[in-house]
Design a protein around this motif. Structure first.
Motif, short mmCIF file in Angstrom:
data_model
loop_
_atom_site.label_atom_id
_atom_site.label_comp_id
_atom_site.label_asym_id
_atom_site.label_seq_id
_atom_site.Cartn_x
_atom_site.Cartn_y
_atom_site.Cartn_z
N ILE A 56 -24.34 -16.49 21.11
CA ILE A 56 -23.59 -16.19 22.32
C ILE A 56 -22.65 -15.01 22.10
O ILE A 56 -21.88 -14.98 21.12
CB ILE A 56 -22.79 -17.42 22.78
CG1 ILE A 56 -23.75 -18.58 23.08
CG2 ILE A 56 -21.96 -17.09 24.02
CD1 ILE A 56 -23.03 -19.88 23.42
N TYR A 57 -22.70 -14.07 23.01
CA TYR A 57 -21.82 -12.90 22.98
C TYR A 57 -20.67 -13.05 23.98
O TYR A 57 -19.50 -12.92 23.62
CB TYR A 57 -22.64 -11.65 23.28
CG TYR A 57 -21.85 -10.39 23.56
CD1 TYR A 57 -20.90 -9.92 22.66
CD2 TYR A 57 -22.07 -9.66 24.73
CE1 TYR A 57 -20.17 -8.75 22.92
CE2 TYR A 57 -21.36 -8.50 24.99
CZ TYR A 57 -20.41 -8.05 24.10
OH TYR A 57 -19.70 -6.90 24.37
N ARG A 58 -21.02 -13.35 25.24
CA ARG A 58 -19.99 -13.56 26.26
C ARG A 58 -20.45 -14.66 27.21
O ARG A 58 -21.65 -14.90 27.38
CB ARG A 58 -19.71 -12.27 27.06
CG ARG A 58 -19.30 -11.10 26.20
CD ARG A 58 -18.91 -9.88 27.00
NE ARG A 58 -17.57 -10.00 27.57
CZ ARG A 58 -16.92 -9.00 28.19
NH1 ARG A 58 -17.51 -7.82 28.32
NH2 ARG A 58 -15.70 -9.18 28.66
N VAL A 59 -19.47 -15.32 27.85
CA VAL A 59 -19.76 -16.41 28.79
C VAL A 59 -18.87 -16.27 30.00
O VAL A 59 -17.66 -16.03 29.88
CB VAL A 59 -19.52 -17.80 28.13
CG1 VAL A 59 -19.83 -18.91 29.14
CG2 VAL A 59 -20.35 -17.96 26.88
N PHE A 60 -19.47 -16.45 31.18
CA PHE A 60 -18.71 -16.42 32.44
C PHE A 60 -19.14 -17.59 33.32
O PHE A 60 -20.27 -18.07 33.20
CB PHE A 60 -18.96 -15.10 33.17
CG PHE A 60 -18.41 -13.89 32.46
CD1 PHE A 60 -17.12 -13.44 32.71
CD2 PHE A 60 -19.18 -13.21 31.53
CE1 PHE A 60 -16.60 -12.34 32.03
CE2 PHE A 60 -18.67 -12.11 30.85
CZ PHE A 60 -17.38 -11.67 31.10
N PRO A 61 -18.28 -18.04 34.22
CA PRO A 61 -18.62 -19.21 35.05
C PRO A 61 -19.50 -18.88 36.25
O PRO A 61 -19.77 -19.77 37.06
CB PRO A 61 -17.24 -19.70 35.50
CG PRO A 61 -16.42 -18.45 35.60
CD PRO A 61 -16.89 -17.59 34.44
N PHE A 62 -19.91 -17.63 36.37
CA PHE A 62 -20.74 -17.21 37.50
C PHE A 62 -21.52 -15.97 37.11
O PHE A 62 -21.34 -15.42 36.01
CB PHE A 62 -19.88 -16.93 38.74
CG PHE A 62 -18.66 -16.09 38.46
CD1 PHE A 62 -18.77 -14.77 38.03
CD2 PHE A 62 -17.39 -16.62 38.61
CE1 PHE A 62 -17.66 -13.99 37.76
CE2 PHE A 62 -16.25 -15.85 38.34
CZ PHE A 62 -16.40 -14.53 37.92
N ASP A 63 -22.35 -15.50 38.01
CA ASP A 63 -23.17 -14.31 37.79
C ASP A 63 -22.31 -13.05 37.81
O ASP A 63 -21.72 -12.71 38.84
CB ASP A 63 -24.25 -14.26 38.87
CG ASP A 63 -25.10 -13.01 38.80
OD1 ASP A 63 -25.27 -12.48 37.70
OD2 ASP A 63 -25.57 -12.55 39.86
N THR A 64 -22.24 -12.36 36.68
CA THR A 64 -21.40 -11.16 36.61
C THR A 64 -21.97 -10.01 37.43
O THR A 64 -21.22 -9.14 37.88
CB THR A 64 -21.24 -10.70 35.15
OG1 THR A 64 -22.53 -10.54 34.54
CG2 THR A 64 -20.44 -11.74 34.36
N GLY A 65 -23.28 -9.98 37.62
CA GLY A 65 -23.89 -8.94 38.44
C GLY A 65 -23.42 -9.03 39.88
O GLY A 65 -23.12 -8.01 40.51
#
Length: 258
Positions: A92-101
């Protein structure tokens, strides 16, 4: 440390009751052949972060394959294929709670102020952080998969309030399930033979010798679905979702969450 990470640390909720779910990588049939031929899920240049990255959604196949295809088709090339990947094999490099796009494309403007920074929503790059997030905002994997948050009370922070608002959104909006799904980003390619637990695939693709040989060689489970000609490829995303839910029940021995 981000605003969301601070919020998670303030809420001392244990996540030991939350089972680890697999990572999901969805693509079009045509691209799946290239993936299988290469033997790995490969990084590609990401316009959001301007780096070569590999994207997954955690626990559910939220990427809408074929959504930009107009009209019905007689072939399967734009129909979805979903690789279900063991999370232990993803660095894992980065994690977000939603679609970053979608965030970058300003599709969350109904919920977030235009000057909010994406990095303030970032989670720690670990499975533990993902499980803690699910425990606090959803209480269970079952709620998470359905997109049903358990938090409705506003906080004294615009970032957290924005996230709560998007998780509780009702009515018509320009968002979809990606707004409720954890996005996991890796900087490294992932070997199929080492990491793939199962592939959701159109039965037509299974008739191709190279595809069948690959699955047989590495003893990879597959679950197929039927495609009718002259149907829109995007219609099969829901079929894939149901297949993944079926697999999760098998994987967990009859239940999705603890």
């Amino acid at each position: 440390m981000s605003t969301l990470n601070d919020y998670l640390q303030q809420h001392k909720i244990k996540s030991s009751h939350i089972d680890i779910l697999p990572m999901l990588h969805s693509c079009e049939c045509f691209d799946s052949r290239l993936i299988i031929e290469s033997g790995q899920l490969e990084t590609r240049l990401c316009k959001v972060f301007n780096k070569d990255l590999l994207y997954f959604f955690y626990g559910k196949p939220s990427y809408p394959v074929g959504e930009k295809v107009v009209g019905n088709r007689t072939d399967i090339e734009y129909c979805p294929v979903c690789f279900i990947v063991n999370p232990q094999n993803v660095k894992i490099y980065r994690v977000f709670p939603f679609d970053t796009g979608a965030f970058s494309a300003e599709k969350y403007d109904d919920f977030f102020h235009r000057n909010m920074q994406l990095g303030e929503f970032e989670l720690d790059s670990s499975l533990k952080a993902i499980l803690t997030y699910i425990a606090i905002f959803f209480e269970s994997n079952d709620n998470y998969i359905r997109g049903q948050t358990v938090i409705g009370i506003k906080e004294n922070n615009p970032y957290i309030n924005g996230l709560i608002s998007i998780l509780n959104a009702q009515g018509t909006h320009k968002i979809d399930d990606r707004a409720h799904t954890v996005e996991v980003i890796s900087q490294e390619c992932v070997s199929l033979k080492d990491a793939v637990e199962c592939v959701i695939i159109p039965e037509d693709l299974l008739r191709e010798d190279s595809i069948k040989a690959f699955l047989d060689q590495y003893n990879i489970r597959h679950m197929e679905y039927t495609v009718r000609t002259l149907t829109a490829p995007s219609r099969y995303n829901e079929v894939v979702f149901e297949k993944v839910m079926e697999y999760l029940k098998i994987r967990k021995g009859g239940k999705i969450s603890a």
